[in-house]
Design an enzyme around this catalytic site. Sequence first.
Site, PDB file in Angstrom:
ATOM      1  CB  SER A  64     -26.459  22.376 -36.775  1.00  0.00           C
ATOM      2  OG  SER A  64     -28.254  22.096 -36.653  1.00  0.00           O
ATOM      3  CE  LYS A  67     -27.425  18.960 -38.570  1.00  0.00           C
ATOM      4  NZ  LYS A  67     -28.472  20.330 -38.542  1.00  0.00           N
ATOM      5  CE1 TYR A 191     -29.493  16.603 -36.391  1.00  0.00           C
ATOM      6  CE2 TYR A 191     -31.487  16.466 -35.563  1.00  0.00           C
ATOM      7  CZ  TYR A 191     -30.617  17.231 -36.065  1.00  0.00           C
ATOM      8  OH  TYR A 191     -30.482  18.395 -36.215  1.00  0.00           O
ATOM      9  CE1 TYR A 243     -27.601  24.190 -42.049  1.00  0.00           C
ATOM     10  CE2 TYR A 243     -27.793  25.827 -40.298  1.00  0.00           C
ATOM     11  CZ  TYR A 243     -27.796  24.867 -40.713  1.00  0.00           C
ATOM     12  OH  TYR A 243     -27.400  24.230 -39.958  1.00  0.00           O
ATOM     13  CB  VAL A 261     -31.065  26.520 -33.848  1.00  0.00           C
ATOM     14  CG1 VAL A 261     -31.513  26.898 -35.243  1.00  0.00           C
ATOM     15  CG2 VAL A 261     -30.966  25.348 -33.134  1.00  0.00           C
TER      16      VAL A 261
END
Length: 319
Positions: A64, A67, A191, A243, A261
Amino acid sequence: MADLQHILDDIAHDMAGATERGRIADYIPDLAAVDPRHFGIAVVDADGRTFLAGDATTRFSVQSITKVFSLTMALGTTGDALWQRVGREPSGTAFNSIVQLETEQGIPRNPFINAGAIVIADVLLARHEPRETIAEFVRFIRQLTGDDSIVIDRHVAAGEQATGYRNVALANYMRAFGNIRHPVEKVLGTYFHQCALAMDCRQLAMAGRYLMMGGTDPETGRSVVTSQRARRILALMLTCGHYDASGDFAFRVGLPGKSGVGGGILAIAPGSASIAVWSPGLDAKGNSLLGRRALERLVQHTGWSVFEPMACVMPDNRP
Ligand code: GLN
């Protein structure tokens, strides 16, 4: 401040001996096989000096953290129109949560939760097919790092493609609301490949330099994004990058950061440093346990914080 190299060596030494290391993400087949004893840290400072400790040159799955870079690319192609399709609020929910999408009409809370990043992948597909989009993404990362050896680990991508049922659900759900415009398989293929980027801490810290330097690549002097956009990306990293633990990360570390992760975290001390840490074990919120602890230690020693008084100078005193 004590010598930065000594600080990093001390941190790496202590982290090597840590007994509580968190849990490896095992829902992505290849990640389950990673040795939890790894720990690496890299710092690139504003003068271009690089400091490494532990497994700073061992590659891992960036996941991630990518991103941040896909958001940067999408803002470059679409501009602020992007914000009609993705929000800018912390979600307060897990990275792969679906609950808010129903009440919020398929508009993800922010670009860093999975749903938001899947929309960003869809935005990037407006110009090319998945293969070219991914090639363009890798080219962008190679430019940022000045390192042409960086590649995507196709095995990691294939494993996630075979098991990523939640992401399939998120994408289909958003497609039903009209917020995914390309075929779901193509969007997810893009993705998953993006997430499967493999880098080491040194490369990741190099890739973050434009965010440390107000949007400019310090190597080439080229503007990657405007300074306003760089500040806004950092604002999103601070508020949404971890998050539902973003508040806790801001409280403990005080720097914009983005986790993945795979156990990596990219953190930026604006004007001072681009920092990458990696330890594969995650806490209950899916963020690297020792990665966060290491950053806490680092900022205690360096004083780096976006909340520290020197971070804001009066307009008249600006260089
Ligand atoms: N590829 C991962 C997923 O979609 C990325 C999640 C993460 O790094 N938090 O589940």
